[in-house]
Scaffold this motif. Structure first.
Motif, PDB file in Angstrom:
ATOM      1  N   SER A 192       7.839  16.794  15.631  1.00 31.08           N
ATOM      2  CA  SER A 192       8.467  16.829  16.711  1.00 31.08           C
ATOM      3  C   SER A 192       7.390  17.193  17.926  1.00 31.08           C
ATOM      4  O   SER A 192       7.399  17.392  19.123  1.00 31.08           O
ATOM      5  N   TYR A 193       6.465  18.759  17.090  1.00 31.56           N
ATOM      6  CA  TYR A 193       5.452  19.057  17.945  1.00 31.56           C
ATOM      7  C   TYR A 193       4.242  18.663  18.352  1.00 31.56           C
ATOM      8  O   TYR A 193       3.240  17.713  17.988  1.00 31.56           O
ATOM      9  N   GLY A 194       3.000  19.527  18.720  1.00 36.27           N
ATOM     10  CA  GLY A 194       1.331  18.770  19.360  1.00 36.27           C
ATOM     11  C   GLY A 194       2.351  17.745  20.324  1.00 36.27           C
ATOM     12  O   GLY A 194       1.283  16.250  20.335  1.00 36.27           O
ATOM     13  N   GLY A 195       3.087  17.149  21.056  1.00 35.93           N
ATOM     14  CA  GLY A 195       3.586  16.212  21.905  1.00 35.93           C
ATOM     15  C   GLY A 195       3.686  14.487  20.896  1.00 35.93           C
ATOM     16  O   GLY A 195       3.888  13.740  21.926  1.00 35.93           O
ATOM     17  N   ALA A 196       3.771  15.129  20.048  1.00 35.03           N
ATOM     18  CA  ALA A 196       4.454  14.049  18.875  1.00 35.03           C
ATOM     19  C   ALA A 196       5.883  13.369  19.396  1.00 35.03           C
ATOM     20  O   ALA A 196       6.588  12.342  19.410  1.00 35.03           O
ATOM     21  N   LEU A 197       6.832  14.488  19.537  1.00 31.01           N
ATOM     22  CA  LEU A 197       7.307  13.680  20.393  1.00 31.01           C
ATOM     23  C   LEU A 197       8.199  12.887  21.055  1.00 31.01           C
ATOM     24  O   LEU A 197       8.826  12.324  21.436  1.00 31.01           O
ATOM     25  N   PHE A 198       7.483  13.302  22.585  1.00 30.14           N
ATOM     26  CA  PHE A 198       7.250  12.677  23.813  1.00 30.14           C
ATOM     27  C   PHE A 198       6.558  11.322  23.577  1.00 30.14           C
ATOM     28  O   PHE A 198       6.443  10.901  24.719  1.00 30.14           O
ATOM     29  N   ASP A 199       5.126  11.381  22.528  1.00 33.60           N
ATOM     30  CA  ASP A 199       4.057  10.549  23.455  1.00 33.60           C
ATOM     31  C   ASP A 199       4.751   9.094  22.009  1.00 33.60           C
ATOM     32  O   ASP A 199       3.976   8.192  21.519  1.00 33.60           O
ATOM     33  N   THR A 200       5.444   9.509  21.292  1.00 32.03           N
ATOM     34  CA  THR A 200       5.318   8.714  19.948  1.00 32.03           C
ATOM     35  C   THR A 200       6.120   7.071  20.858  1.00 32.03           C
ATOM     36  O   THR A 200       6.661   7.230  21.961  1.00 32.03           O
ATOM     37  N   GLY A 201       5.728   5.528  19.886  1.00 32.48           N
ATOM     38  CA  GLY A 201       5.687   4.778  20.791  1.00 32.48           C
ATOM     39  C   GLY A 201       7.827   4.127  20.619  1.00 32.48           C
ATOM     40  O   GLY A 201       8.349   3.376  21.067  1.00 32.48           O
ATOM     41  N   ILE A 202       8.199   5.203  19.337  1.00 31.56           N
ATOM     42  CA  ILE A 202       9.629   4.484  18.937  1.00 31.56           C
ATOM     43  C   ILE A 202      10.339   5.144  20.671  1.00 31.56           C
ATOM     44  O   ILE A 202      10.536   6.214  20.963  1.00 31.56           O
ATOM     45  N   ARG A 203      11.334   4.699  21.202  1.00 34.21           N
ATOM     46  CA  ARG A 203      12.218   4.699  21.985  1.00 34.21           C
ATOM     47  C   ARG A 203      13.614   4.861  21.558  1.00 34.21           C
ATOM     48  O   ARG A 203      14.347   4.073  20.531  1.00 34.21           O
ATOM     49  N   PHE A 204      13.742   6.080  21.065  1.00 33.87           N
ATOM     50  CA  PHE A 204      15.052   6.922  20.309  1.00 33.87           C
ATOM     51  C   PHE A 204      15.871   6.122  21.046  1.00 33.87           C
ATOM     52  O   PHE A 204      16.736   6.177  19.798  1.00 33.87           O
ATOM     53  N   ALA A 205      16.161   6.608  21.742  1.00 30.30           N
ATOM     54  CA  ALA A 205      17.847   6.613  22.472  1.00 30.30           C
ATOM     55  C   ALA A 205      18.302   4.419  21.918  1.00 30.30           C
ATOM     56  O   ALA A 205      19.582   4.195  21.768  1.00 30.30           O
ATOM     57  N   ASP A 206      17.289   4.134  22.227  1.00 33.08           N
ATOM     58  CA  ASP A 206      17.547   2.597  21.802  1.00 33.08           C
ATOM     59  C   ASP A 206      17.720   1.765  19.730  1.00 33.08           C
ATOM     60  O   ASP A 206      18.575   1.726  20.059  1.00 33.08           O
ATOM     61  N   ALA A 207      17.255   3.225  19.422  1.00 26.77           N
ATOM     62  CA  ALA A 207      17.058   2.830  17.950  1.00 26.77           C
ATOM     63  C   ALA A 207      18.279   3.680  17.327  1.00 26.77           C
ATOM     64  O   ALA A 207      18.998   2.589  16.767  1.00 26.77           O
ATOM     65  N   ALA A 208      19.161   4.755  18.188  1.00 29.87           N
ATOM     66  CA  ALA A 208      19.952   5.068  18.076  1.00 29.87           C
ATOM     67  C   ALA A 208      20.780   4.231  18.225  1.00 29.87           C
ATOM     68  O   ALA A 208      21.932   4.421  17.566  1.00 29.87           O
ATOM     69  N   ALA A 209      20.875   3.764  19.473  1.00 31.36           N
ATOM     70  CA  ALA A 209      22.025   3.156  20.095  1.00 31.36           C
ATOM     71  C   ALA A 209      21.937   1.577  18.983  1.00 31.36           C
ATOM     72  O   ALA A 209      23.199   1.246  18.699  1.00 31.36           O
ATOM     73  N   ASP A 210      21.173   0.823  18.268  1.00 32.17           N
ATOM     74  CA  ASP A 210      21.385   0.202  17.755  1.00 32.17           C
ATOM     75  C   ASP A 210      21.635   0.574  15.592  1.00 32.17           C
ATOM     76  O   ASP A 210      22.739  -0.808  15.625  1.00 32.17           O
ATOM     77  N   CYS A 211      21.822   1.525  15.477  1.00 30.32           N
ATOM     78  CA  CYS A 211      22.216   2.108  14.642  1.00 30.32           C
ATOM     79  C   CYS A 211      23.436   2.705  14.806  1.00 30.32           C
ATOM     80  O   CYS A 211      24.021   3.758  13.936  1.00 30.32           O
ATOM     81  N   GLY A 212      24.291   2.291  15.985  1.00 32.53           N
ATOM     82  CA  GLY A 212      25.606   3.138  15.687  1.00 32.53           C
ATOM     83  C   GLY A 212      25.719   4.643  15.777  1.00 32.53           C
ATOM     84  O   GLY A 212      26.574   4.870  15.868  1.00 32.53           O
ATOM     85  N   MET A 213      24.543   5.122  16.859  1.00 35.50           N
ATOM     86  CA  MET A 213      25.426   6.090  16.653  1.00 35.50           C
ATOM     87  C   MET A 213      25.293   7.080  17.732  1.00 35.50           C
ATOM     88  O   MET A 213      26.271   8.200  18.457  1.00 35.50           O
ATOM     89  N   GLY A 214      25.891   5.858  18.834  1.00 38.21           N
ATOM     90  CA  GLY A 214      26.130   6.004  20.214  1.00 38.21           C
ATOM     91  C   GLY A 214      25.919   5.106  20.997  1.00 38.21           C
ATOM     92  O   GLY A 214      25.940   3.663  20.631  1.00 38.21           O
ATOM     93  N   TYR A 215      26.002   4.980  22.563  1.00 35.41           N
ATOM     94  CA  TYR A 215      25.775   4.085  23.479  1.00 35.41           C
ATOM     95  C   TYR A 215      24.477   4.678  24.405  1.00 35.41           C
ATOM     96  O   TYR A 215      24.819   5.380  24.914  1.00 35.41           O
ATOM     97  N   ILE A 216      24.318   3.444  24.885  1.00 34.93           N
ATOM     98  CA  ILE A 216      23.686   3.688  26.509  1.00 34.93           C
ATOM     99  C   ILE A 216      23.856   4.485  27.403  1.00 34.93           C
ATOM    100  O   ILE A 216      24.857   3.274  28.205  1.00 34.93           O
ATOM    101  N   GLY A 217      23.673   5.459  28.308  1.00 33.97           N
ATOM    102  CA  GLY A 217      24.460   5.888  29.559  1.00 33.97           C
ATOM    103  C   GLY A 217      23.812   5.695  30.291  1.00 33.97           C
ATOM    104  O   GLY A 217      22.697   4.812  30.288  1.00 33.97           O
ATOM    105  N   LYS A 218      24.143   5.430  31.528  1.00 35.38           N
ATOM    106  CA  LYS A 218      24.364   5.395  32.936  1.00 35.38           C
ATOM    107  C   LYS A 218      22.855   5.785  33.299  1.00 35.38           C
ATOM    108  O   LYS A 218      21.696   5.423  34.639  1.00 35.38           O
ATOM    109  N   SER A 219      22.532   7.176  33.050  1.00 35.97           N
ATOM    110  CA  SER A 219      20.986   8.334  32.926  1.00 35.97           C
ATOM    111  C   SER A 219      20.209   7.657  31.621  1.00 35.97           C
ATOM    112  O   SER A 219      18.593   8.506  31.590  1.00 35.97           O
TER     113      SER A 219
END
Ligand code: SF4
Ligand code: SF4
Length: 245
Positions: free
Chosen positions: A115-142
């Protein structure tokens, strides 16, 4: 999601997955999922696909912590070091390390999860898309992940592994409907209700002290009004109680 659309040349290991899910259950993590690398490799743009970061990855594990109050979301200064730490990110790191140990003991490799040292923000994976794909929620208008329990008031991180885990694919339908609360409250123009988040607009606002929800020499809380007003989720920041939207 059509799971047959993304066949893999490896066999998924149900017994290994069950052991991991038991660990998650024993530790009482309510927000965890195992995403399939197939759809992420297909949907993300080049440079932000799991196979760009680690070609032999077989699954992307998603971790989230619910933020029961704005303080948990905020940043706390550690003594005289001058560095700010986030309670939520510290909790995420602890969870990730538990799973890293599990994977290591099972004989598998892993990548990411810092999470630290910039890794959380610079990672290649888009967290929300990955989390939505595995059923943790949906992508909201924001363009954030909206979860059943905490709405969008969460922090996330990820861990890739070559372990042949069974993915937890599930599609959660959007509940945004006609709501525009996040768009209405945003003073930076970062949210236009088009399911896209204009990050630079937001950053121009939240890093300016007078726009912070609260700040002192030791604690600071970002704007986060878009998270605060979202009616989704059972846990809100208004009174800390579980309420129906
Ligand atoms: S944190 Fe504030 S400025 Fe940034 S998107 Fe949310 S409401 Fe807008
Ligand atoms: S505030 Fe409304 S429109 Fe925005 S993410 Fe939440 S439910 Fe969707």
């Amino acid at each position: 999601m059509d799971t047959t659309k993304y066949p893999h040349p490896w066999e998924q290991d149900q017994a290994l997955t069950d052991r991991l899910l038991k660990l998650v259950d024993d530790e009482d993590w309510d927000l965890f999922g195992i995403a399939d690398v197939g759809p992420l490799n297909e949907k993300a743009r080049p440079g932000r696909r799991p196979k760009d970061l680690w070609p032999t990855a077989k699954a992307v594990l998603m971790f989230a912590v619910g933020l029961a109050d704005p303080f948990t979301r905020g940043w706390v200064q550690n003594g005289k070091s001058g560095k700010f730490y986030s309670y939520a990110l510290l909790e995420l790191d602890r969870r990730v390390w538990t799973v890293k140990r599990f994977l290591r003991q099972e004989g598998y490799l892993y990548f990411g999860g810092e999470s630290y040292g910039g890794a959380l923000f610079d990672t290649g994976i888009r967290f929300a898309d990955a989390a939505a794909d595995c059923g943790m929620g949906y992508i909201g208008k924001s363009n954030v992940l909206v979860t059943e329990k905490y709405g969008p008031r969460i922090n996330m991180t990820y861990l890739m592994t070559d372990a042949p885990l069974v993915t937890t694919i599930k599609e959660v339908p959007s509940r945004c409907g006609r709501c525009t609360a996040c768009q209405q409250v945003c003073m930076s123009g970062a949210i236009l209700g088009d399911y896209y988040f204009h990050q630079r607009q937001c950053e121009a606002i939240i890093n300016v002290k007078p726009n912070m929800d609260y700040y002192s020499d030791f604690v600071k809380q970002d704007c986060d009004r878009c998270l605060r007003v979202c009616p989704q989720g059972k846990v809100h920041w208004t009174d800390g109680k579980e309420v129906k939207p």
